[in-house]
Design a protein around this motif. Structure first.
Motif, PDB file in Angstrom:
ATOM      1  N   VAL A  97      69.886  39.251  67.082  1.00  0.00           N
ATOM      2  CA  VAL A  97      70.426  37.935  67.439  1.00  0.00           C
ATOM      3  C   VAL A  97      71.846  37.812  66.934  1.00  0.00           C
ATOM      4  O   VAL A  97      72.219  38.392  65.900  1.00  0.00           O
ATOM      5  CB  VAL A  97      69.546  36.797  66.850  1.00  0.00           C
ATOM      6  CG1 VAL A  97      69.667  36.753  65.331  1.00  0.00           C
ATOM      7  CG2 VAL A  97      69.911  35.450  67.455  1.00  0.00           C
ATOM      8  N   VAL A  98      72.672  37.075  67.686  1.00  0.00           N
ATOM      9  CA  VAL A  98      73.980  36.631  67.210  1.00  0.00           C
ATOM     10  C   VAL A  98      73.985  35.111  67.259  1.00  0.00           C
ATOM     11  O   VAL A  98      73.353  34.504  68.142  1.00  0.00           O
ATOM     12  CB  VAL A  98      75.143  37.224  68.040  1.00  0.00           C
ATOM     13  CG1 VAL A  98      75.285  38.705  67.762  1.00  0.00           C
ATOM     14  CG2 VAL A  98      74.971  36.973  69.537  1.00  0.00           C
ATOM     15  N   HIS A  99      74.714  34.506  66.337  1.00  0.00           N
ATOM     16  CA  HIS A  99      74.620  33.052  66.146  1.00  0.00           C
ATOM     17  C   HIS A  99      75.963  32.480  65.734  1.00  0.00           C
ATOM     18  O   HIS A  99      76.617  33.003  64.832  1.00  0.00           O
ATOM     19  CB  HIS A  99      73.574  32.762  65.056  1.00  0.00           C
ATOM     20  CG  HIS A  99      73.597  31.349  64.539  1.00  0.00           C
ATOM     21  ND1 HIS A  99      73.620  31.056  63.189  1.00  0.00           N
ATOM     22  CD2 HIS A  99      73.620  30.152  65.179  1.00  0.00           C
ATOM     23  CE1 HIS A  99      73.627  29.746  63.034  1.00  0.00           C
ATOM     24  NE2 HIS A  99      73.635  29.179  64.217  1.00  0.00           N
ATOM     25  N   ASN A 100      76.370  31.421  66.398  1.00  0.00           N
ATOM     26  CA  ASN A 100      77.465  30.570  65.940  1.00  0.00           C
ATOM     27  C   ASN A 100      76.881  29.227  65.547  1.00  0.00           C
ATOM     28  O   ASN A 100      76.027  28.691  66.262  1.00  0.00           O
ATOM     29  CB  ASN A 100      78.507  30.338  67.044  1.00  0.00           C
ATOM     30  CG  ASN A 100      79.322  31.562  67.345  1.00  0.00           C
ATOM     31  OD1 ASN A 100      79.217  32.563  66.661  1.00  0.00           O
ATOM     32  ND2 ASN A 100      80.144  31.488  68.376  1.00  0.00           N
ATOM     33  N   GLY A 101      77.354  28.657  64.449  1.00  0.00           N
ATOM     34  CA  GLY A 101      76.863  27.349  64.025  1.00  0.00           C
ATOM     35  C   GLY A 101      76.221  27.419  62.662  1.00  0.00           C
ATOM     36  O   GLY A 101      76.446  28.352  61.877  1.00  0.00           O
ATOM     37  N   ILE A 102      75.382  26.444  62.365  1.00  0.00           N
ATOM     38  CA  ILE A 102      74.748  26.338  61.051  1.00  0.00           C
ATOM     39  C   ILE A 102      73.285  25.941  61.236  1.00  0.00           C
ATOM     40  O   ILE A 102      72.986  24.948  61.909  1.00  0.00           O
ATOM     41  CB  ILE A 102      75.462  25.287  60.172  1.00  0.00           C
ATOM     42  CG1 ILE A 102      76.918  25.709  59.910  1.00  0.00           C
ATOM     43  CG2 ILE A 102      74.729  25.091  58.855  1.00  0.00           C
ATOM     44  CD1 ILE A 102      77.758  24.629  59.263  1.00  0.00           C
ATOM     45  N   ILE A 103      72.373  26.709  60.653  1.00  0.00           N
ATOM     46  CA  ILE A 103      70.952  26.356  60.654  1.00  0.00           C
ATOM     47  C   ILE A 103      70.686  25.532  59.395  1.00  0.00           C
ATOM     48  O   ILE A 103      70.677  26.057  58.277  1.00  0.00           O
ATOM     49  CB  ILE A 103      70.057  27.611  60.681  1.00  0.00           C
ATOM     50  CG1 ILE A 103      70.427  28.505  61.863  1.00  0.00           C
ATOM     51  CG2 ILE A 103      68.586  27.195  60.750  1.00  0.00           C
ATOM     52  CD1 ILE A 103      70.335  27.860  63.219  1.00  0.00           C
ATOM     53  N   GLU A 104      70.506  24.239  59.570  1.00  0.00           N
ATOM     54  CA  GLU A 104      70.467  23.335  58.421  1.00  0.00           C
ATOM     55  C   GLU A 104      69.209  23.506  57.577  1.00  0.00           C
ATOM     56  O   GLU A 104      69.242  23.303  56.362  1.00  0.00           O
ATOM     57  CB  GLU A 104      70.588  21.891  58.909  1.00  0.00           C
ATOM     58  CG  GLU A 104      71.922  21.582  59.577  1.00  0.00           C
ATOM     59  CD  GLU A 104      72.010  20.144  60.058  1.00  0.00           C
ATOM     60  OE1 GLU A 104      71.042  19.391  59.854  1.00  0.00           O
ATOM     61  OE2 GLU A 104      73.048  19.783  60.640  1.00  0.00           O
ATOM     62  N   ASN A 105      68.100  23.852  58.205  1.00  0.00           N
ATOM     63  CA  ASN A 105      66.837  23.956  57.452  1.00  0.00           C
ATOM     64  C   ASN A 105      66.457  25.398  57.172  1.00  0.00           C
ATOM     65  O   ASN A 105      65.278  25.735  57.037  1.00  0.00           O
ATOM     66  CB  ASN A 105      65.715  23.252  58.210  1.00  0.00           C
ATOM     67  CG  ASN A 105      65.440  23.880  59.576  1.00  0.00           C
ATOM     68  OD1 ASN A 105      66.335  24.483  60.174  1.00  0.00           O
ATOM     69  ND2 ASN A 105      64.226  23.715  60.087  1.00  0.00           N
ATOM     70  N   TYR A 106      67.465  26.275  57.058  1.00  0.00           N
ATOM     71  CA  TYR A 106      67.153  27.687  56.895  1.00  0.00           C
ATOM     72  C   TYR A 106      66.452  28.004  55.566  1.00  0.00           C
ATOM     73  O   TYR A 106      65.629  28.930  55.498  1.00  0.00           O
ATOM     74  CB  TYR A 106      68.421  28.539  57.057  1.00  0.00           C
ATOM     75  CG  TYR A 106      69.269  28.698  55.817  1.00  0.00           C
ATOM     76  CD1 TYR A 106      69.194  29.838  55.027  1.00  0.00           C
ATOM     77  CD2 TYR A 106      70.163  27.702  55.434  1.00  0.00           C
ATOM     78  CE1 TYR A 106      69.981  29.993  53.894  1.00  0.00           C
ATOM     79  CE2 TYR A 106      70.954  27.841  54.311  1.00  0.00           C
ATOM     80  CZ  TYR A 106      70.860  28.983  53.540  1.00  0.00           C
ATOM     81  OH  TYR A 106      71.635  29.130  52.414  1.00  0.00           O
ATOM     82  N   LEU A 107      66.746  27.251  54.510  1.00  0.00           N
ATOM     83  CA  LEU A 107      66.149  27.562  53.216  1.00  0.00           C
ATOM     84  C   LEU A 107      64.631  27.407  53.213  1.00  0.00           C
ATOM     85  O   LEU A 107      63.909  28.331  52.810  1.00  0.00           O
ATOM     86  CB  LEU A 107      66.796  26.718  52.119  1.00  0.00           C
ATOM     87  CG  LEU A 107      68.137  27.230  51.590  1.00  0.00           C
ATOM     88  CD1 LEU A 107      68.731  26.243  50.599  1.00  0.00           C
ATOM     89  CD2 LEU A 107      67.970  28.599  50.922  1.00  0.00           C
ATOM     90  N   PRO A 108      64.079  26.271  53.658  1.00  0.00           N
ATOM     91  CA  PRO A 108      62.604  26.187  53.688  1.00  0.00           C
ATOM     92  C   PRO A 108      61.992  27.181  54.670  1.00  0.00           C
ATOM     93  O   PRO A 108      60.907  27.720  54.405  1.00  0.00           O
ATOM     94  CB  PRO A 108      62.326  24.740  54.107  1.00  0.00           C
ATOM     95  CG  PRO A 108      63.600  24.229  54.681  1.00  0.00           C
ATOM     96  CD  PRO A 108      64.691  24.972  53.995  1.00  0.00           C
TER      97      PRO A 108
END
Length: 609
Positions: A97-108
């Motif tokens: 996968v490639v991704h631009n942006g921010i995954i806000e709930n990535y920690l949980p």
């Protein structure tokens, strides 16, 4: 502002991927990588550094395959490093996968995956997405992607590659740009049109909440609910240079218009789900820490210094702790009075500003606690400071800073709210009220662009004046200083900002018939006083352009022209009030035929004293 490319067709994918990424280098990045499917094998090549480093690494063994994805990364989560570069893969090497942006709930999400036995190779939020995909995959690629999208929160453009499905790419968009180029027996994916303009001008522009399955002979688009969408072809009529600027004439104008997204990204992950508190996981301060601080010292240069002036007011008003602010080039030569009870906040877009870096080192030498507000992960200032607040504004290409400034204000405002909550210096109701206003801010910023014709008219009419003055009180004065700097640095008009109450102490001698005066009157606490100062300059026949909130009904009676911005809390309105000033400077520079993006004698990052 990372770069994304994708290809599926009948030719080798890698040459297009590398060429497409080269067309996106203007966006700024710190690592690059590509992934292809060679037979039954998923091949990934990536490394830190410029695209040239990747090309050198794969020289002589360029990955084979007629399908692939590529990425140039601007670091947000995790420093610039080989392991943090994209594409990311799952543990079995089945997906990329490639991704631009921010995954806000990535920690949980990451914590849950770790408990299931997933092993992560990077520090990024993006890697979570590909592990989620592997976790939910049951043989149906499209269904698995749809399920992943229901689990992640944040902003993203995503492109998925699966070695089990070597005939298709799947991409999705939310708050970050993504386009699909339509070819003959081949199709392309990119985060921006320059990457594909040499291969096709027929495109689909994906909207938020859309997913596309891209084959060599067709593209199927649906929404997140799975409902099919019939897309209209958008024919690109820009040349390659204009395409890099998204159709805007200059990078500066493009970056001014990127401010709604930049503001949203700066806020991302920093507001609790209940909307009533601010979260800074990167700080993790408590009351004991803040009680150990006697004062705060803000140090910065240029536009960042002007952001610091507003930040000083935010902290003093909301936290009730004394704040000093210094120009970084003066700080270390004045024998500053700081010690282990001082918190020094340094501000720099690039994180490489020489004077600011030297000031940071001096503050640490004297025992101060330090925090940096910067835009560049892994920069010298980010590495040197005890704690870092990243603005996540994306790279600025134009020398004149715009979105860096507004995101620095947002960072300061959130920092002040965070500290006020810990110290209990503001009622919870007031905190919630300010956070609600903050959450509306990206939309308010967008609304400032609704009618730019008056600004263009003023710039054309007054752009050939050799002098201009900016006045304001309180926070309006701080914004006036930034507006003045913008005008002088790109239009070369002599512009000065003054505290409106100081007019009678000498400045009125400079006000003559026809001279433009930009008067900011957004601060209700000093509104009547500001009106009095405006009357003083009007009495000397100045031409006055007023900046006011949308609900203002008085200012138009006393000025020649009024530019209005959305009404909001007077602490937040500086973030809106500066935008007309940025545009006024931009159109004045265009009127005068100046090199807007590269003004004379100036550099983007000042790395020498």
């Amino acid at each position: 502002m990372c770069g994304i490319v994708g290809y599926v067709g009948k030719e080798e994918a890698a040459p297009f991927l590398l060429d497409g990424l080269s067309k996106l280098e203007y966006r700024g990045y710190d690592s690059a990588g590509i992934a292809t499917i060679d037979g039954t094998k998923l091949v990934v090549e990536k490394c830190v550094g410029r695209l040239a480093a990747l090309k050198e690494k794969i020289d002589g063994h360029v990955p084979k395959g007629t399908i692939g994805i590529g990425h140039t990364r601007w670091a947000t989560h995790g420093r610039p490093a080989d392991n943090n570069a994209h594409p990311h893969t799952d543990g079995a090497g089945r997906f990329a996968v490639v991704h631009n942006g921010i995954i806000e709930n990535y920690l949980p999400l990451k914590e849950g995956l770790l408990k299931k036995g997933h092993e992560f190779k990077s520090e990024t939020d993006s890697e979570v997405v590909v592990h989620l995909l592997a976790d939910v995959y049951d043989g149906d690629f499209e269904a698995a992607v749809h399920r992943v999208l229901t689990m992640i929160e944040g902003s993203y453009s995503l492109v998925f590659l699966s070695k089990d499905h070597p005939d298709r790419l799947i991409c999705a968009k939310k708050d970050n740009p993504l386009v699909i180029g339509l070819g003959n027996g081949e199709n392309f994916i990119a985060s921006d049109i320059p990457a594909i303009i040499s291969r096709t001008r027929r495109t689909y522009i994906l909207n938020d909440g859309e997913i596309a399955v891209v084959h060599r002979d067709g593209v199927d688009v649906c929404n997140f609910a799975g409902e099919r969408i019939d897309k209209k072809v958008f024919e690109v009529n820009w040349n390659a240079e204009a395409a890099e600027k998204g159709g805007y004439e200059h990078f500066m104008l493009k970056e001014i218009h990127e401010q709604p997204k930049a503001v949203r990204d700066t806020m991302s992950q920093r507001i609790a789900k209940d909307g009533k508190s601010v979260v800074f996981n990167e700080l993790k301060w408590d009351k004991d820490f803040l009680d150990s601080i006697d004062k705060i010292s803000i140090v910065a240069c240029g536009t960042a210094y002007h952001a610091g002036l507003v930040g000083k007011t935010y902290i003093e008003k909301l936290v009730r702790i004394p704040v000093e602010i210094d120009v970084a080039s003066e700080f270390r030569y004045k024998d500053p009075i700081i010690d282990d009870k001082t918190l020094t906040v340094v501000v720099s877009q690039s994180g490489e500003t020489s004077d600011t870096l030297a000031a940071l080192k001096e503050a640490k030498r004297r025992g101060a606690k330090t925090v940096a507000i910067t835009n560049v992960v892994g920069s010298s200032i980010a590495r040197e400071a005890d704690r870092v607040i990243y603005t996540w504004a994306g790279p600025e290409i134009a020398v004149a800073s715009t979105k860096a400034y507004t995101t620095q204000l947002v960072a300061f405002f959130m920092l002040a709210l965070y500290m006020a909550e810990i110290e209990g210096t503001q009622p919870s109701e007031r905190i919630a009220e300010l956070i609600a206003a903050l959450q509306k801010l990206p939309d308010d910023v967008s609304r400032t662009f609704e009618d730019m014709e008056p600004i263009k008219t003023f710039a054309t009419k007054y752009g050939f004046n050799e002098d201009a003055f900016f006045i304001g009180r309180s926070l309006d004065y701080n914004v006036a200083m930034e507006g003045s700097l913008k005008l002088k640095e790109i239009s070369y008009i002599h512009a000065e900002a003054y505290a409106a109450g100081e007019l009678k102490h000498g400045t009125l001698a400079l006000i003559v018939k026809g001279v433009p005066v930009i008067a900011l009157a957004t601060q209700k606490s000093v509104y009547e006083k500001t009106l009095g100062n405006i009357k003083e300059v009007k009495a000397r026949d100045a031409v006055v352009i007023g900046i006011a909130a949308a609900d203002d009904t008085e200012l138009a009676k006393y000025v020649d022209h009024v530019i209005k911005v959305p009404a909001t809390d007077e602490l937040l309105i500086p973030i809106l009030a500066v935008i007309p000033l940025q545009l006024l400077a931009y159109y004045a520079a265009v009127t005068r035929g100046c090199d807007v993006d590269k003004p004379r004698n100036l550099a983007k990052s000042v790395t020498v004293e």
